[in-house]
Write an enzyme that holds these catalytic residues in place. Structure first.
Site, PDB file in Angstrom:
ATOM      1  N   GLU A  21      -2.144 -14.055  19.578  1.00 35.59           N
ATOM      2  CA  GLU A  21      -1.666 -14.087  18.188  1.00 35.59           C
ATOM      3  C   GLU A  21      -0.472 -13.161  18.021  1.00 35.59           C
ATOM      4  O   GLU A  21       0.508 -13.510  17.345  1.00 35.59           O
ATOM      5  CB  GLU A  21      -2.787 -13.649  17.240  1.00 35.59           C
ATOM      6  CG  GLU A  21      -3.901 -14.669  17.122  1.00 35.59           C
ATOM      7  CD  GLU A  21      -5.026 -14.205  16.224  1.00 35.59           C
ATOM      8  OE1 GLU A  21      -5.651 -15.047  15.586  1.00 35.59           O
ATOM      9  OE2 GLU A  21      -5.289 -12.983  16.160  1.00 35.59           O
ATOM     10  N   GLY A  49      -8.264  -9.884  15.409  1.00 31.80           N
ATOM     11  CA  GLY A  49      -8.992  -9.948  16.675  1.00 31.80           C
ATOM     12  C   GLY A  49     -10.486 -10.127  16.526  1.00 31.80           C
ATOM     13  O   GLY A  49     -11.229 -10.014  17.508  1.00 31.80           O
TER      14      GLY A  49
HETATM   15  O1  LIG Z   1      -9.080 -13.210  16.740  1.00 28.63           O
HETATM   16  C1  LIG Z   1      -9.114 -13.759  15.663  1.00 28.63           C
HETATM   17  C2  LIG Z   1      -8.106 -13.629  14.620  1.00 28.63           C
HETATM   18  O2  LIG Z   1      -7.379 -12.435  14.600  1.00 28.63           O
HETATM   19  C3  LIG Z   1      -8.484 -14.102  13.219  1.00 28.63           C
HETATM   20  O3  LIG Z   1      -7.300 -14.495  12.622  1.00 28.63           O
HETATM   21  C4  LIG Z   1      -9.177 -13.064  12.373  1.00 28.63           C
HETATM   22  O4  LIG Z   1     -10.325 -12.574  13.039  1.00 28.63           O
HETATM   23  C5  LIG Z   1      -9.567 -13.614  10.995  1.00 28.63           C
HETATM   24  O5  LIG Z   1     -10.456 -14.681  11.152  1.00 28.63           O
HETATM   25  P1  LIG Z   1     -11.198 -15.377   9.924  1.00 28.63           P
HETATM   26  O6  LIG Z   1     -10.153 -16.096   9.146  1.00 28.63           O
HETATM   27  O7  LIG Z   1     -12.224 -16.272  10.552  1.00 28.63           O
HETATM   28  O8  LIG Z   1     -11.859 -14.276   9.126  1.00 28.63           O
END
Ligand SMILES: O=C[C@H](O)[C@H](O)[C@H](O)COP(=O)(O)O
Length: 235
Positions: A111, A103
């Protein structure tokens, strides 16, 4: 020549490894975030080259939808399908039991719907996301309907959490989710039982969904750089 950013390299490699698991004819849950963005790009590359065919994607956010369109991945919606074969998504924290906090991009509600439906849920992270205990670094994102922000924050404080309304970047005021709600980031001193906390938070009136994911992950792919070389391993 400037050296490549190691975190970017880890994200690219792990995204590529996850994209390689997608088979022709699959319905694919397309996660959100900077790591999954590489997986979406590589799925698009594989489609374009003819290596795989007949893929259809289910996006978990506006961001995922835009990226899928950019890479010519056909999309569908949940009312048009009866299952999802594989979902690929990122995470903000992963514990040794493969429980997650998600998140960071405020997309955890959609998701959770898509990732939980998938026959195979693959998580893609760089090694910086691995923690011994959930909540050690990251706060728990909680999506709340706007009229309930104050009471939800008060209840969360009574539960021992430190709630903070997530504010926009390059936008005055709070972050608004794809559903038109707001996000409270809640820091807990410790999270002893993630499954219980997930349920407790979701039972607060006005809360739509929180970013704790338990007992739902089939495989965690971790991107690392060792001795200057990128590698991908399973958790
Ligand atoms: O709300 C966003 C999601 O849960 C993303 O998958 C999580 O924040 C990871 O994002 P990132 O790959 O940009 O670190």
């Amino acid at each position: 020549m400037t050296a490549a950013d190691p975190v970017k390299v880890m994200k690219q490699e792990v995204g590529k490894a996850a994209a390689a698991l997608v088979q022709s004819g699959s319905i694919v849950g397309l996660g959100t975030g900077s790591t999954t963005a590489y997986a979406i790009e590589y799925i698009g590359d594989r489609l374009k080259s003819g290596e795989i065919k007949d893929i259809v994607g289910v996006p978990t956010s506006f961001q995922a939808e835009v990226l899928a369109k950019q890479y010519s991945i056909p999309l569908t919606t949940l009312d048009a399908i009866d299952h999802i074969d594989i979902a690929i998504d990122g995470a903000d924290e992963v514990d040794p039991q493969k429980n997650l906090i998600k998140g960071g991009g405020a997309a955890h509600t959609r998701e959770k719907v898509v990732d939980y439906l998938a026959d195979r849920f693959i998580v893609v992270v760089d090694s910086g996301k691995l923690v011994d205990r959930l909540g050690s670094v990251f706060a728990v994102p909680v999506e709340v309907i706007p009229m309930a922000i104050s009471p939800v924050m008060q209840i969360i404080e009574k539960l021992g959490g430190k709630p903070e309304l997530r504010m926009g970047v390059k936008k005055a005021g709070p972050v608004i989710t794809d559903q038109g709600n707001m996000v409270i980031d809640v820091k807990f001193a410790t999270i002893d039982e993630p499954g219980n906390l997930e349920k407790t938070l979701n039972n607060i009136p006005g809360v739509l969904e929180n970013g704790i994911f338990v007992n739902c992950v089939d495989l965690v792919l971790v991107g690392e750089v060792k001795d200057g070389q990128p590698l991908v391993r399973e958790l």
